[in-house]
Scaffold this motif. Structure first.
Motif, PDB file in Angstrom:
ATOM      1  N   SER A  77       7.285  53.193  21.892  1.00 22.99           N
ATOM      2  CA  SER A  77       7.945  53.851  23.024  1.00 22.99           C
ATOM      3  C   SER A  77       8.899  52.860  23.671  1.00 22.99           C
ATOM      4  O   SER A  77       8.519  51.721  23.944  1.00 22.99           O
ATOM      5  CB  SER A  77       6.910  54.300  24.061  1.00 22.99           C
ATOM      6  OG  SER A  77       5.929  55.117  23.487  1.00 22.99           O
ATOM      7  N   PHE A  78      10.113  53.304  23.942  1.00 23.50           N
ATOM      8  CA  PHE A  78      11.069  52.426  24.623  1.00 23.50           C
ATOM      9  C   PHE A  78      10.683  52.265  26.093  1.00 23.50           C
ATOM     10  O   PHE A  78      10.297  53.228  26.767  1.00 23.50           O
ATOM     11  CB  PHE A  78      12.490  52.975  24.513  1.00 23.50           C
ATOM     12  CG  PHE A  78      13.086  52.808  23.150  1.00 23.50           C
ATOM     13  CD1 PHE A  78      13.480  51.560  22.698  1.00 23.50           C
ATOM     14  CD2 PHE A  78      13.234  53.898  22.297  1.00 23.50           C
ATOM     15  CE1 PHE A  78      14.020  51.390  21.422  1.00 23.50           C
ATOM     16  CE2 PHE A  78      13.759  53.743  21.036  1.00 23.50           C
ATOM     17  CZ  PHE A  78      14.156  52.480  20.597  1.00 23.50           C
ATOM     18  N   THR A  79      10.788  51.031  26.579  1.00 22.77           N
ATOM     19  CA  THR A  79      10.542  50.717  27.980  1.00 22.77           C
ATOM     20  C   THR A  79      11.683  49.841  28.479  1.00 22.77           C
ATOM     21  O   THR A  79      12.541  49.426  27.702  1.00 22.77           O
ATOM     22  CB  THR A  79       9.209  49.957  28.164  1.00 22.77           C
ATOM     23  OG1 THR A  79       9.284  48.706  27.460  1.00 22.77           O
ATOM     24  CG2 THR A  79       8.033  50.774  27.644  1.00 22.77           C
ATOM     25  N   SER A  80      11.685  49.541  29.762  1.00 25.33           N
ATOM     26  CA  SER A  80      12.749  48.694  30.310  1.00 25.33           C
ATOM     27  C   SER A  80      12.480  47.216  30.088  1.00 25.33           C
ATOM     28  O   SER A  80      13.393  46.396  30.186  1.00 25.33           O
ATOM     29  CB  SER A  80      12.928  48.974  31.804  1.00 25.33           C
ATOM     30  OG  SER A  80      11.713  48.767  32.500  1.00 25.33           O
ATOM     31  N   ASN A  81      11.229  46.866  29.779  1.00 26.92           N
ATOM     32  CA  ASN A  81      10.856  45.471  29.524  1.00 26.92           C
ATOM     33  C   ASN A  81       9.368  45.432  29.176  1.00 26.92           C
ATOM     34  O   ASN A  81       8.701  46.465  29.141  1.00 26.92           O
ATOM     35  CB  ASN A  81      11.150  44.576  30.740  1.00 26.92           C
ATOM     36  CG  ASN A  81      10.711  45.200  32.050  1.00 26.92           C
ATOM     37  OD1 ASN A  81       9.627  45.773  32.145  1.00 26.92           O
ATOM     38  ND2 ASN A  81      11.554  45.108  33.071  1.00 26.92           N
ATOM     39  N   THR A 256      16.070  59.940  30.843  1.00 22.56           N
ATOM     40  CA  THR A 256      17.042  59.432  29.873  1.00 22.56           C
ATOM     41  C   THR A 256      16.808  57.950  29.636  1.00 22.56           C
ATOM     42  O   THR A 256      16.735  57.162  30.588  1.00 22.56           O
ATOM     43  CB  THR A 256      18.476  59.648  30.384  1.00 22.56           C
ATOM     44  OG1 THR A 256      18.699  61.051  30.571  1.00 22.56           O
ATOM     45  CG2 THR A 256      19.499  59.098  29.398  1.00 22.56           C
ATOM     46  N   PRO A 257      16.682  57.517  28.390  1.00 19.81           N
ATOM     47  CA  PRO A 257      16.454  56.095  28.118  1.00 19.81           C
ATOM     48  C   PRO A 257      17.713  55.272  28.342  1.00 19.81           C
ATOM     49  O   PRO A 257      18.803  55.816  28.550  1.00 19.81           O
ATOM     50  CB  PRO A 257      16.053  56.093  26.640  1.00 19.81           C
ATOM     51  CG  PRO A 257      16.742  57.293  26.063  1.00 19.81           C
ATOM     52  CD  PRO A 257      16.732  58.330  27.160  1.00 19.81           C
ATOM     53  N   ASN A 258      17.537  53.960  28.277  1.00 21.27           N
ATOM     54  CA  ASN A 258      18.656  53.032  28.424  1.00 21.27           C
ATOM     55  C   ASN A 258      19.432  52.999  27.110  1.00 21.27           C
ATOM     56  O   ASN A 258      19.315  52.068  26.319  1.00 21.27           O
ATOM     57  CB  ASN A 258      18.129  51.642  28.786  1.00 21.27           C
ATOM     58  CG  ASN A 258      19.238  50.608  28.923  1.00 21.27           C
ATOM     59  OD1 ASN A 258      20.424  50.942  28.922  1.00 21.27           O
ATOM     60  ND2 ASN A 258      18.858  49.347  29.020  1.00 21.27           N
ATOM     61  N   ILE A 259      20.250  54.035  26.899  1.00 21.49           N
ATOM     62  CA  ILE A 259      20.936  54.183  25.617  1.00 21.49           C
ATOM     63  C   ILE A 259      21.870  53.010  25.353  1.00 21.49           C
ATOM     64  O   ILE A 259      21.902  52.465  24.244  1.00 21.49           O
ATOM     65  CB  ILE A 259      21.721  55.513  25.575  1.00 21.49           C
ATOM     66  CG1 ILE A 259      20.762  56.696  25.731  1.00 21.49           C
ATOM     67  CG2 ILE A 259      22.493  55.632  24.258  1.00 21.49           C
ATOM     68  CD1 ILE A 259      21.462  58.030  25.898  1.00 21.49           C
ATOM     69  N   VAL A 260      22.608  52.598  26.353  1.00 18.34           N
ATOM     70  CA  VAL A 260      23.554  51.497  26.144  1.00 18.34           C
ATOM     71  C   VAL A 260      22.790  50.224  25.773  1.00 18.34           C
ATOM     72  O   VAL A 260      23.225  49.455  24.906  1.00 18.34           O
ATOM     73  CB  VAL A 260      24.447  51.309  27.393  1.00 18.34           C
ATOM     74  CG1 VAL A 260      23.643  50.873  28.612  1.00 18.34           C
ATOM     75  CG2 VAL A 260      25.562  50.307  27.113  1.00 18.34           C
ATOM     76  N   GLY A 261      21.653  49.999  26.408  1.00 14.20           N
ATOM     77  CA  GLY A 261      20.852  48.830  26.078  1.00 14.20           C
ATOM     78  C   GLY A 261      20.259  48.922  24.683  1.00 14.20           C
ATOM     79  O   GLY A 261      20.180  47.926  23.952  1.00 14.20           O
TER      80      GLY A 261
END
Length: 379
Positions: A77-81, A256-261
């Motif tokens: 799962s994508f997370t911010s950190n 919405t995930p951090n697509i650019v990241g």
């Protein structure tokens, strides 16, 4: 010669444990490509632009899965950190009346949410038996395991002295008790091998050893069935229901995930540079710093369990003065203080003043280490 000009001959950035620099050129190129050429959402629509984005996100998930050594890409799962991944597990798992076992080198990404839970009388925690460098002593773990033990947390690689914990051996000892591996420092530096080691949860950040942008990371969950989401919201799936989806990875990816990241992280994962130095050269550098009698070095007592960083203190000046002089006189950038890890410094005897941390990257050369050694010798 002006020291700032002189320093430009070398890679003088030794704060990679905070965030890596430089990044592969493709990181910025992929970020720019998304912002300037692609745009569009992830997993919400079915026109070409959106499908291109969705494919890139899923390709990045697959690359993370491969890098972490698991065939279960839906468990990513994508997370911010890494911090948000750790919080997801600590707040999502049932810990009421239970006990959590931790290493003596945990970061505040673990200690602050765990302390909060303890203050609320939700759970308690104990520190695992360990050696002087903070490495856990596996032979003494079994005596701490009880029916109340609900979770074991390991800082895989310490962000203070670089000690690599024997995670695989510890997982075998604790058996069915879940293991949460904080791989913020280790991912990208040493193999994680999730499937081989049967790890339950692994928290990863994208901007350190993976060389990606800040604001990216992931959580691996072997079994999410008994873990509640940390954030609830839209996922682009099961939109007819007010309930969060139970399937992965949607269960943990509200909003919405951090697509650019993620595009930038994809650029990093696809363009991992060949290291400019060997691990043996880094270990030799640590030994050379040890030979400078004016410093005390904090690293692993076992060179086979030494990560990509270590710390020092001076016999004559404070760590803040040491860091300032290294930068002012030689242009060398390091991190001083407690490194958001007061428990680690308490365990190592360097609390409350902390240490000066030297953290390398794949871009450092032997010449860079020689320049840093010369600077430490000259102060």
């Amino acid at each position: 010669m002006d020291q700032t000009i002189k320093a430009k001959k070398y890679n003088t950035y030794f704060d990679n444990a905070a965030t890596s620099f430089p990044k592969p050129a493709q990181v910025a190129l992929e970020i720019t490509r998304y912002l300037d050429e692609i745009g569009g959402p992830y997993g919400r629509s079915f026109y070409d632009r959106s499908l291109t984005v969705s494919r890139a996100v899923e390709e990045t998930r697959d690359k993370l899965s491969d890098m972490l050594g698991t065939s279960n890409s839906s468990g990513i799962s994508f997370t911010s950190n890494a911090t948000s991944a750790i919080n997801l597990i600590l707040n999502g798992i049932e810990l009421k009346g239970k006990e959590v076992l931790i290493s003596p080198l945990e970061h505040n990404a673990v200690m602050r949410p765990l302390r909060y839970l303890a203050k609320k009388n939700i759970c308690s925690y104990r520190i695992l038996p360990h050696f002087a460098d903070g490495a856990i002593n596996p032979e003494e773990i079994k005596s701490l395991l009880t029916e109340k033990t609900a979770l074991v947390i390991l800082c895989h690689e310490s962000n203070v002295n670089g000690v690599i914990q024997p995670a695989s051996e510890i997982k075998k000892i604790i058996g069915e008790i879940p293991l949460l591996l904080d791989a913020a420092q280790s991912a990208g530096h040493i193999p994680i091998e999730i499937d081989k080691n049967d790890y339950d949860f692994v928290a990863v950040t994208g901007h350190k050893g993976l060389l990606g942008p800040t604001g990216t990371g992931c959580l691996y969950s072997k079994n999410s069935e008994f873990i509640a989401p940390l954030i609830y919201g839209g996922t682009g799936s099961k939109s007819e229901s007010f309930e969060m989806p139970e399937f992965m990875p949607d269960k943990f990816e509200a909003g919405t995930p951090n697509i650019v990241g993620i595009f930038g992280l994809k650029g990093a994962l696809e363009n991992t540079p060949v290291p400019n130095h060997s691990q043996n050269e880094f270990l030799e550098f640590i030994e050379e710093v040890k030979s400078l009698k004016k410093y005390k070095v904090f690293c692993s007592m076992n060179t086979e369990k030494q990560g990509s960083l270590f710390s020092i203190i001076s016999n004559s000046v404070s760590v803040s003065d040491l860091g300032f002089k290294l930068f002012r006189e030689y242009g060398i950038e390091t991190r001083v203080g407690l490194h958001c890890s007061p428990l680690a410094h308490q365990s190592l005897g360097t609390y409350p003043n902390g240490t000066l941390r030297i953290s390398s990257s794949v871009y450092h050369t032997q010449e860079d280490y020689e320049y840093l050694l010369k600077a430490l010798s000259g102060l």
